[in-house]
Design a protein around this motif. Structure first.
Motif, PDB file in Angstrom:
ATOM      1  N   SER A 417      40.114  23.648  43.524  1.00 51.78           N
ATOM      2  CA  SER A 417      38.694  23.599  43.865  1.00 51.78           C
ATOM      3  C   SER A 417      38.066  22.398  43.193  1.00 51.78           C
ATOM      4  O   SER A 417      38.548  21.911  42.169  1.00 51.78           O
ATOM      5  CB  SER A 417      37.973  24.885  43.430  1.00 51.78           C
ATOM      6  N   ALA A 418      36.995  21.916  43.791  1.00 53.56           N
ATOM      7  CA  ALA A 418      36.348  20.720  43.280  1.00 53.56           C
ATOM      8  C   ALA A 418      34.842  20.842  43.407  1.00 53.56           C
ATOM      9  O   ALA A 418      34.327  21.537  44.287  1.00 53.56           O
ATOM     10  CB  ALA A 418      36.842  19.484  44.033  1.00 53.56           C
ATOM     11  N   GLU A 419      34.143  20.162  42.512  1.00 55.45           N
ATOM     12  CA  GLU A 419      32.693  20.051  42.569  1.00 55.45           C
ATOM     13  C   GLU A 419      32.339  18.618  42.900  1.00 55.45           C
ATOM     14  O   GLU A 419      32.851  17.684  42.286  1.00 55.45           O
ATOM     15  CB  GLU A 419      32.060  20.444  41.237  1.00 55.45           C
ATOM     16  N   GLY A 420      31.461  18.461  43.885  1.00 58.28           N
ATOM     17  CA  GLY A 420      31.038  17.133  44.293  1.00 58.28           C
ATOM     18  C   GLY A 420      30.117  17.234  45.470  1.00 58.28           C
ATOM     19  O   GLY A 420      29.452  18.258  45.680  1.00 58.28           O
ATOM     20  N   ASP A 421      30.072  16.201  46.261  1.00 60.75           N
ATOM     21  CA  ASP A 421      29.225  16.211  47.448  1.00 60.75           C
ATOM     22  C   ASP A 421      29.852  17.081  48.537  1.00 60.75           C
ATOM     23  O   ASP A 421      31.039  17.412  48.499  1.00 60.75           O
ATOM     24  CB  ASP A 421      29.039  14.785  47.977  1.00 60.75           C
ATOM     25  N   THR A 422      29.046  17.450  49.516  1.00 62.15           N
ATOM     26  CA  THR A 422      29.556  18.176  50.676  1.00 62.15           C
ATOM     27  C   THR A 422      29.707  17.213  51.840  1.00 62.15           C
ATOM     28  O   THR A 422      28.964  16.239  51.976  1.00 62.15           O
ATOM     29  CB  THR A 422      28.608  19.321  51.081  1.00 62.15           C
TER      30      THR A 422
END
Length: 434
Positions: A417-422
């Motif tokens: 999983s990653a956090e960033g832009d969509t």
């Protein structure tokens, strides 16, 4: 673990001849998304065929206990009826034994590969089996690794003089910075550090390919205890490398050692943060709505990514700055480069730096782990490089990963999983070719 290989091949005759050739091809080409989909939809698949494919895929999903339980009783039957599948199954079991610290069984499995199936293997495959058998044999009788994580924690990640990520590890009163190497099947330390810790080295030696050069002679040892943040690990098997073989030519710098996959995966869930921290959380988590999306090819991390189209599998290399796409990607996107003049790219590997013919992409949206990264001018290699990773669609390094706020490998639930832009809705396709 010793295997009895005699069996009546008629026991495998529970499906029509060649009815699974498409599944064998998907496995050989490492098209795991498509293979899992096919296994789900193939209701008439024979019991032995299903056991083989599900046992191998359990390994790729890091469910090693399931893989062992499925493949061990199947192996004698395969050896009589299908040598190619037997080789795959025995290689898979050897990997399972490595990951469960059954060192003697791993050594035996690799030895059986050469003695029983060597005539059906290439010279490089026989050489690898011989080297692996010798290395794991050095740890025969060593106790299995154990881990305790008191609470979730983070530790700082720094970069050494080569740019490799490293963390501080404690060996009693001795502290040392070791690089993070998710692709190493054993952690490694220098001979001088082993002596400082007071480790007992194996009397015999084996060979290994080092992080700083070609193959070399190594000992093995077992570290009684080490600490990484709030994690306490016991009986950590390591290879011990002569200091001179850890020198980086031209930089007058010696790598002290590395923390390998057995340590990192034992931590449960690890997160790389953009601000330079490594997070660890061993608490059982829940699988994301998208389900499992992380594979292991031995110790190589494989994740699906959608690049303005269907999902394909890519290698994740946290220690590499560069990113590139392989000939697999090129063959599917030839028309995108019809107006370009071909160029070249240099890639570093175990054999040194090689130059490959390549095109370069335009601007792309890359969706992976629930986040989106924009990238452009990614090299696309037009030819095979002669390495197993050619069967995946590319190598994702820090050029892409570095744009994320964080990214997490959950080895318990096998998710990335990653956090960033969509991504824009139009670019968020996740279909798979049949």
């Amino acid at each position: 673990m010793a295997f009895a290989f005699s069996a009546d091949s008629r026991q495998l005759a529970d499906s029509p001849p060649d009815s699974t050739s498409d599944l064998d091809q998907l496995l050989q080409q490492r098209h795991y998304l498509e293979l899992e989909s096919a296994l789900t939809s193939r209701s008439t698949l024979g019991a032995s065929d299903r056991s083989f494919f599900e046992g191998v895929m359990a390994n790729r999903r890091n469910r090693v206990a399931d893989s062992i339980r499925t493949l061990e009783p199947l192996l004698p039957l395969l050896s009589a009826a299908n040598r190619e599948r037997a080789i795959v199954a025995l290689n898979t079991l050897a990997d399972d034994y490595e990951k469960t610290f059954r060192y003697a069984d791993a050594a035996n499995a690799y030895a059986q590969l050469e003695t029983r199936f060597g005539s059906s293997m290439s010279e490089s495959e026989r050489r690898r089996a011989r080297i692996e058998a010798a290395r794991w044999n050095l740890l025969r009788g060593a106790p299995p690794q154990r881990v305790e994580v008191a609470r979730p924690f983070t530790v700082p990640i720094t970069r050494d003089r080569v740019g490799l990520p490293e963390v501080t590890v404690e060996f009693g009163t001795i502290r040392e910075s070791l690089i993070l190497d998710t692709g190493a099947n054993l952690s490694a330390i220098s001979l001088s550090l082993a002596r400082r810790i007071g480790l007992k080295l194996s009397s015999a030696v084996a060979t290994s390919r080092g992080i700083a050069g070609p193959r070399m002679t190594v000992h093995t040892a077992v570290i009684p205890e080490l600490r990484l943040g709030e994690a306490r690990l016991r009986n950590v098997a390591v290879i011990v490398i002569d200091d001179k073989n850890l020198m980086i030519p031209g930089l007058h710098y010696r790598i002290p050692g590395s923390v390998g996959f057995p340590v990192l995966s034992a931590l449960g869930k690890i997160t790389f943060f953009a601000d330079g921290r490594l997070g660890v959380d061993s608490r059982p988590g829940t699988v994301s709505p998208g389900g499992e999306n992380l594979f292991l090819q031995r110790l190589t991390l494989i994740v699906p990514a959608a690049i303005e189209g269907p999902q394909r599998l890519f290698v994740i290399d946290t220690g590499s700055q560069g990113s590139f796409f392989t000939s697999q990607y090129y063959f599917e996107h030839k028309n995108d480069f019809s107006t370009q003049v071909i160029d070249s790219v240099e890639l570093a590997g175990a054999g040194g730096v090689r130059t490959f013919a390549a095109y370069f992409t335009g601007k792309l949206n890359i969706k992976m782990g629930g986040a989106c990264v924009q990238a452009k001018e990614i090299p696309v290699i037009t030819e095979t490089r002669g390495v197993p990773d050619d069967k995946f669609y590319g190598n994702i390094g820090q050029r892409i990963l570095g744009q994320l706020k964080s990214y997490t490998f959950d080895f318990q639930n096998m998710t990335f999983s990653a956090e960033g832009d969509t991504c824009p809705a139009a670019d968020a396709q996740t279909s798979v070719h049949p």
